[in-house]
Design a protein around this motif. Structure first.
Motif, PDB file in Angstrom:
ATOM      1  N   ILE A 159       0.839  -1.212   0.000  1.00 52.69           N
ATOM      2  CA  ILE A 159       0.000   0.000   0.000  1.00 52.69           C
ATOM      3  C   ILE A 159       0.865   1.250   0.000  1.00 52.69           C
ATOM      4  N   SER A 160       2.016   1.181   0.650  1.00 51.26           N
ATOM      5  CA  SER A 160       2.912   2.338   0.711  1.00 51.26           C
ATOM      6  C   SER A 160       3.883   2.362  -0.471  1.00 51.26           C
ATOM      7  N   TYR A 161       3.464   1.767  -1.565  1.00 48.34           N
ATOM      8  CA  TYR A 161       4.269   1.719  -2.795  1.00 48.34           C
ATOM      9  C   TYR A 161       4.759   3.113  -3.186  1.00 48.34           C
ATOM     10  N   THR A 162       6.013   3.199  -3.599  1.00 53.09           N
ATOM     11  CA  THR A 162       6.596   4.457  -4.071  1.00 53.09           C
ATOM     12  C   THR A 162       6.888   4.338  -5.563  1.00 53.09           C
ATOM     13  N   TRP A 163       6.480   5.337  -6.326  1.00 53.03           N
ATOM     14  CA  TRP A 163       6.696   5.317  -7.769  1.00 53.03           C
ATOM     15  C   TRP A 163       8.174   5.176  -8.107  1.00 53.03           C
TER      16      TRP A 163
END
Length: 620
Positions: free
Chosen positions: A393-397
């Motif tokens: 959910i805390s994925y970073t581009w």
């Protein structure tokens, strides 16, 4: 072997040789079927001394019809024409067809047909089939034996094009100007009437997508000028050949060498802005499914059994696309664009899995297609098929958070920034750029955007310029007699329809609810134009209602060709009228008689005959 037997054999050989000289057959010949004739496939051409026969398969919707004009002809490279003589079947598999008569497609949607012509010379190596040179005519170009297909001759100025070793995308910078695209189409013939499409993007200072076709000149050249504010990835191509994405920029020129072909590989070379990158991009579209992710992803995740497996499958697809781009040794710019597109698709699938997954189904032959009739129910049923773990959910581009990201078509995906994916970590200027679209559409957002202290002034200037242009257009519209822009904004939604109808007491009134972006609406306007001309002078008034979702500049331009009274409603007024008509789509038509009573309503264009009949009855 006696003398009589030898003579018999010699006569037989002479007869066979004579027959061979009297007929030439091209099996599965090569042909370019033109921009709109992809439903045809030529299977065989017979060149005889008595006639020339073209055998082909037509694939059309069952119950529809096709017709070949009696003026149809074959044309050889020397300019000579050979008229059509008939459409009689030559075997039991084929069907009879009469030139100038309607041929109704069977329930199978497939028909084997034969067209007969006066005989072309047996040594003919290439010919064209033409109904005529007008738009919409059937045209099959460059018909030839596949073994004799000619290689294109590259012009001297295009031989040995030198490409840069590497290229990088520019960081986003607003620089309003015009991008120029020049195209040379090898093998082009006058009468092909091909058009070069440019689109698939929304210019920064506009509310509508850019989508335009540029007609080739008779020598196969064209020049397209595209308004831009910054470098952008756009879609280009020719119907009947292929489409691909390239990068263009304001103040920069892109030259393209293409060829007329049916092999879906028309791009030969590029010059000018990011030439090597653009060549890599069209090559990438040939080599792997860069823009077909939804169709290729569906069967892979369908085979997964658990949420974790589905997420891992999506990650694997994403990583494989990145690896493929790297292995292909494209320019850094091309790799970045491919990676950005792959990341966009990964995020969409992983964050909105049920919605995207439920759109697709598999046919009996294994083909994946979009069009699930149980879509709404399946979205609910599939909502728990993929649940993201906390760390995901805390994925970073990885790729779409770079200064050059706005060059990519992926960056402008309308859904992309709806996901809460650490937006605060993004390049601040990119976030400002992405907010321009909403600032143009919604007045309230525009006010906040312009007053925000941290938004870049270059971005604010785009909004200011747009608003100034809207004010200028509004002033022009206010001066037009049959245009009502902002003149009824203060009328309550429940009163607006009656207020409009009261202006036309004693007349029959056709209400046409439409929008500039609605294709069926525009088609209805075009279809009704002759009927409206015929009804001029009768006691009938045509009234057109459009919502704010129609960009003002486009509305102003389009209404010039639509005779009648035009009203630009508020959202509340427009929605109220649609609700009153119990309409869930446009175009919606309603007819009122001379007493102001509604006598007809239809969602979708019902045809001129119906409208004329209803208006004539209402006007009595």
């Amino acid at each position: 072997m006696n003398k009589k037997t030898i003579i018999t054999i010699l006569f037989a050989l002479v007869a066979v040789a004579g027959q061979a000289q009297n007929q030439v057959v091209w099996e599965n010949p090569s042909a370019f079927m033109g921009a709109s004739n992809s439903m045809f496939e030529i299977t065989k051409v017979e060149l005889k001394q008595t006639e020339t026969v073209i055998h082909f398969i037509a694939n059309y919707r069952p119950g529809s019809w096709i017709r070949f004009a009696k003026e149809s002809f074959l044309q050889t490279p020397d300019g000579k024409k050979y008229a059509i003589t008939g459409g009689a079947k030559t075997n039991e598999k084929e069907s009879d067809l009469q030139p100038d008569s309607l041929f109704w497609m069977p329930e199978s949607g497939m028909a084997h047909l034969a067209l007969h012509f006066k005989p072309v010379p047996l040594d003919t190596r290439e010919m064209d089939f033409l109904e005529g040179y007008f738009d919409g005519a059937f045209k099959f170009w460059n018909i030839c034996d596949s073994k004799d297909k000619k290689e294109v001759v590259i012009p001297d100025e295009w031989k040995n094009v030198q490409y840069a070793q590497d290229e990088t995308l520019p960081a986003a910078k607003i620089n309003k100007g015009v991008a120029t695209i020049k195209v040379k189409m090898l093998g082009y013939k006058p009468g092909m009437n091909l058009e070069f499409y440019v689109g698939g993007f929304r210019p920064l200072g506009l509310r509508e997508d850019f989508s335009k076709e540029f007609r080739f000149a008779d020598d196969g050249t064209l020049k397209a000028e595209i308004p831009l504010w910054l470098a952008r990835e756009v879609t280009v191509g020719v119907q009947g050949m292929t489409y691909s994405n390239i990068v263009i920029a304001p103040g920069q020129e892109t030259s393209i060498l293409m060829k007329v072909t049916s092999d879906h590989r028309p791009f030969l070379a590029f010059k000018g802005y990011l030439a090597k990158t653009n060549m890599d991009l069209v090559t990438a579209d040939d080599n792997f499914e860069r823009y077909k992710d939804d169709y290729s992803t569906y069967p892979k995740v369908k085979a997964c059994k658990t949420s974790a497996e589905r997420l891992q499958c999506l990650k694997d697809i994403f990583n494989q696309r990145v690896a493929d781009a790297k292995a292909a040794k494209y320019t850094t710019a091309a790799q970045d664009l491919i990676n950005m597109d792959a990341e966009r698709k990964y995020v969409r699938w992983s964050r909105d899995f049920a919605v995207i997954y439920s759109q697709y189904v598999v046919s009996e032959d294994g083909t994946v297609y979009r069009g699930n009739e149980h879509y709404s129910d399946d979205v609910e049923k599939n909502k728990d098929m993929l649940t993201l773990p906390d760390e995901e959910i805390s994925y970073t581009w990885k790729y779409l958070n770079e200064p050059a990201s706005p060059c990519s078509a992926a960056f402008w995906d309308e859904n992309l920034f709806n996901y809460d994916l650490n937006a605060s970590e993004k390049n601040a200027f990119n976030v400002d750029l992405h907010g321009i679209s909403s600032a143009l559409i919604y007045e309230s957002i525009g006010k906040v955007y312009l007053s925000h202290p941290t938004i870049h002034e270059d971005c604010k200037n785009v909004v200011r310029e747009y608003q100034a242009e809207q004010q200028r257009i509004g002033q022009q519209l206010a001066a037009q007699e049959h245009v009502f822009y902002q003149k009824y904004d203060d009328v309550a939604p429940e009163n607006i329809l009656q207020t409009i109808l009261d202006k036309y007491k004693g007349k029959a009134v056709l209400i046409d609810i439409w929008a500039t972006w609605c294709g069926p609406c525009r088609a209805g306007h075009k279809a009704m134009a002759p009927m409206k001309e015929e009804m001029k002078g009768q006691n009938v008034q045509f009234v057109y209602l459009t919502p704010p979702s129609s960009p003002l500049n486009t509305w102003q331009e389009m209404l010039k060709d639509i005779d009648g009274d035009h009203y630009y409603l508020t959202n509340e007024q427009y929605t109220y009228i649609l609700d009153k008509y119990e309409s869930d789509g446009i175009p919606t038509y309603a007819i009122y008689n001379t007493k102001g009573e509604q006598t007809f309503k239809n969602i979708g264009f019902p045809g001129n005959d119906v409208i004329r009949k209803e208006l004539e009855a209402a006007s009595k």
